[in-house]
Design a protein around this motif. Structure first.
Motif, PDB file in Angstrom:
ATOM      1  N   UNK A 200       0.824  -1.206   0.000  1.00  0.00           N
ATOM      2  CA  UNK A 200       0.000   0.000   0.000  1.00  0.00           C
ATOM      3  C   UNK A 200       0.861   1.260   0.000  1.00  0.00           C
ATOM      4  N   UNK A 201       1.946   1.270   0.761  1.00  0.00           N
ATOM      5  CA  UNK A 201       2.824   2.447   0.799  1.00  0.00           C
ATOM      6  C   UNK A 201       3.537   2.622  -0.538  1.00  0.00           C
ATOM      7  N   UNK A 202       4.045   1.540  -1.106  1.00  0.00           N
ATOM      8  CA  UNK A 202       4.716   1.625  -2.405  1.00  0.00           C
ATOM      9  C   UNK A 202       3.733   2.078  -3.482  1.00  0.00           C
ATOM     10  N   UNK A 203       2.522   1.530  -3.463  1.00  0.00           N
ATOM     11  CA  UNK A 203       1.518   1.912  -4.449  1.00  0.00           C
ATOM     12  C   UNK A 203       1.162   3.396  -4.325  1.00  0.00           C
ATOM     13  N   UNK A 204       1.047   3.882  -3.102  1.00  0.00           N
ATOM     14  CA  UNK A 204       0.747   5.296  -2.899  1.00  0.00           C
ATOM     15  C   UNK A 204       1.850   6.172  -3.484  1.00  0.00           C
ATOM     16  N   UNK A 205       3.108   5.817  -3.221  1.00  0.00           N
ATOM     17  CA  UNK A 205       4.221   6.609  -3.751  1.00  0.00           C
ATOM     18  C   UNK A 205       4.247   6.577  -5.279  1.00  0.00           C
ATOM     19  N   UNK A 206       4.120   5.401  -5.860  1.00  0.00           N
ATOM     20  CA  UNK A 206       4.180   5.291  -7.320  1.00  0.00           C
ATOM     21  C   UNK A 206       3.006   6.007  -7.975  1.00  0.00           C
ATOM     22  N   UNK A 207       1.825   5.903  -7.369  1.00  0.00           N
ATOM     23  CA  UNK A 207       0.643   6.551  -7.943  1.00  0.00           C
ATOM     24  C   UNK A 207       0.781   8.071  -7.899  1.00  0.00           C
ATOM     25  N   UNK A 208       1.153   8.613  -6.748  1.00  0.00           N
ATOM     26  CA  UNK A 208       1.270  10.065  -6.641  1.00  0.00           C
ATOM     27  C   UNK A 208       2.382  10.612  -7.531  1.00  0.00           C
ATOM     28  N   UNK A 209       3.512   9.887  -7.615  1.00  0.00           N
ATOM     29  CA  UNK A 209       4.607  10.344  -8.469  1.00  0.00           C
ATOM     30  C   UNK A 209       4.207  10.320  -9.938  1.00  0.00           C
ATOM     31  N   UNK A 210       3.526   9.244 -10.359  1.00  0.00           N
ATOM     32  CA  UNK A 210       3.127   9.124 -11.760  1.00  0.00           C
ATOM     33  C   UNK A 210       2.066  10.152 -12.126  1.00  0.00           C
ATOM     34  N   UNK A 211       1.045  10.296 -11.297  1.00  0.00           N
ATOM     35  CA  UNK A 211      -0.032  11.239 -11.590  1.00  0.00           C
ATOM     36  C   UNK A 211       0.485  12.672 -11.578  1.00  0.00           C
ATOM     37  N   UNK A 235       2.679  14.987  -5.523  1.00  0.00           N
ATOM     38  CA  UNK A 235       3.799  14.175  -5.041  1.00  0.00           C
ATOM     39  C   UNK A 235       4.231  14.710  -3.675  1.00  0.00           C
ATOM     40  N   UNK A 236       4.192  13.886  -2.613  1.00  0.00           N
ATOM     41  CA  UNK A 236       4.549  14.401  -1.279  1.00  0.00           C
ATOM     42  C   UNK A 236       5.953  14.970  -1.203  1.00  0.00           C
ATOM     43  N   UNK A 237       6.877  14.472  -2.004  1.00  0.00           N
ATOM     44  CA  UNK A 237       8.245  14.995  -1.972  1.00  0.00           C
ATOM     45  C   UNK A 237       8.304  16.405  -2.561  1.00  0.00           C
ATOM     46  N   UNK A 238       7.589  16.637  -3.653  1.00  0.00           N
ATOM     47  CA  UNK A 238       7.531  17.985  -4.209  1.00  0.00           C
ATOM     48  C   UNK A 238       6.736  18.922  -3.312  1.00  0.00           C
ATOM     49  N   UNK A 239       5.731  18.388  -2.614  1.00  0.00           N
ATOM     50  CA  UNK A 239       4.960  19.208  -1.688  1.00  0.00           C
ATOM     51  C   UNK A 239       5.857  19.748  -0.579  1.00  0.00           C
ATOM     52  N   UNK A 240       6.657  18.877   0.017  1.00  0.00           N
ATOM     53  CA  UNK A 240       7.570  19.324   1.070  1.00  0.00           C
ATOM     54  C   UNK A 240       8.645  20.244   0.491  1.00  0.00           C
ATOM     55  N   UNK A 241       9.128  19.943  -0.700  1.00  0.00           N
ATOM     56  CA  UNK A 241      10.125  20.800  -1.337  1.00  0.00           C
ATOM     57  C   UNK A 241       9.570  22.204  -1.548  1.00  0.00           C
ATOM     58  N   UNK A 242       8.286  22.282  -1.885  1.00  0.00           N
ATOM     59  CA  UNK A 242       7.640  23.583  -2.060  1.00  0.00           C
ATOM     60  C   UNK A 242       7.571  24.346  -0.737  1.00  0.00           C
ATOM     61  N   UNK A 243       7.170  23.665   0.334  1.00  0.00           N
ATOM     62  CA  UNK A 243       7.101  24.316   1.651  1.00  0.00           C
ATOM     63  C   UNK A 243       8.503  24.692   2.132  1.00  0.00           C
TER      64      UNK A 243
END
Length: 288
Positions: A200-211, A235-243
């Protein structure tokens, strides 16, 4: 002839505990420390140590290369603020591997009521688990960044050191740790099976990154340049990068910029609050 007794019952009575009762705070701390040790395989089998230590070693590789380049070519190549985005796949694998370990066994074997028979509450339990994973994620990011910064100081590159970027990246590491631990625990807590939690965690990361990448590309090609940066925040990584960029003045890792800083901060807080609320509701149901 009377047979000799084969057993003796000793009446020692009930003895009260006269020691110091440390209470909820110490119990929560003990659970958090034990959880943090378990994340890195300490106190577990050798097999449990392989994955976290291997991923920690991989996280150090860009730092080693960067220090080598600085020493030989006198050139700075690895910006501190973009380190987490560059290594996001490794961080996501670490999150997927360790989040289910923290929550799935207690749910699967139904030992949560045993924890709650002590002074611990559901909130204390969740806080201990979230804090343990957040500290582990922060260490996973902060150690390579700090080693690289020390290497930069020792190499003595031309010009001033990138102290502001390093401190901003450490602030960003705190944000990454809080957001990712909240999301990881929330996803993993909805299944007692560790394998499903990892998936579930891997799927969440791949889905958010792809979308995120797909929407950004489509909006950019269609000429909607003002809307396209919002897609990156999926993408949570870009979200944090933005903040991180808005709060600490660091350069965006994408090089393209993000939506206004206040919007990114509000989205980050909303995601964390939603994830933590979901975990609390899940465990209150499991404890009932």
């Amino acid at each position: 002839m009377t047979p000799e007794p084969t057993a003796v019952i000793h009446d020692i009575g009930y003895r009260h505990y006269d020691g110091v009762r440390l209470g909820r705070g110490r119990a929560t701390l003990a659970l958090g420390v034990q959880s943090l040790r378990g994340v890195f395989g300490l106190g577990r089998t050798v097999r449990a140590k392989i994955m976290p230590l291997l991923l920690a070693a991989i996280m150090l590789m860009p730092t080693v290369v960067s220090i080598g380049v600085m020493a030989l070519a006198k050139q700075f190549i690895m910006p501190y603020p973009g380190y987490a985005v560059f290594m996001q796949a490794v961080i996501a694998i670490f999150l997927a591997a360790q989040s289910p370990y923290l929550v799935a066994p207690d749910l699967r074997f139904r030992v949560l009521p045993l924890y709650l028979s002590r002074p611990l509450t559901v909130t204390d339990y969740v806080l201990a688990k979230l804090t343990a994973l957040a500290i582990a994620l922060f260490g996973l990011l902060a150690v390579p960044l700090t080693i690289q910064f020390v290497g930069e100081l020792l190499v003595d590159l031309p010009g001033p050191p990138h102290t502001a970027d390093y401190l901003g990246a450490l602030g960003g590491a705190v944000l990454y740790a809080v957001l990712l631990s909240s999301v990881g625990i929330a996803l993993a807590s909805f299944t007692p099976r560790r394998g499903l939690g990892v998936a579930s965690v891997i799927a969440f990361y791949m889905f958010t990154a792809a979308v995120s990448g797909l929407f950004y590309a489509v909006l950019t090609v269609s000429g909607r340049d003002s809307v396209a940066p919002w897609a990156l925040l999926l993408n949570p990584f870009f979200l944090v990068d933005s903040v991180q960029s808005a709060l600490f003045g660091t350069e965006p890792s994408t090089g393209e910029g993000y939506p206004p800083g206040i919007a990114s901060c509000l989205i980050l807080l909303a995601v964390i609050a939603l994830a933590v609320t979901g975990v609390l509701l899940r465990y209150r149901k499991a404890a009932s």
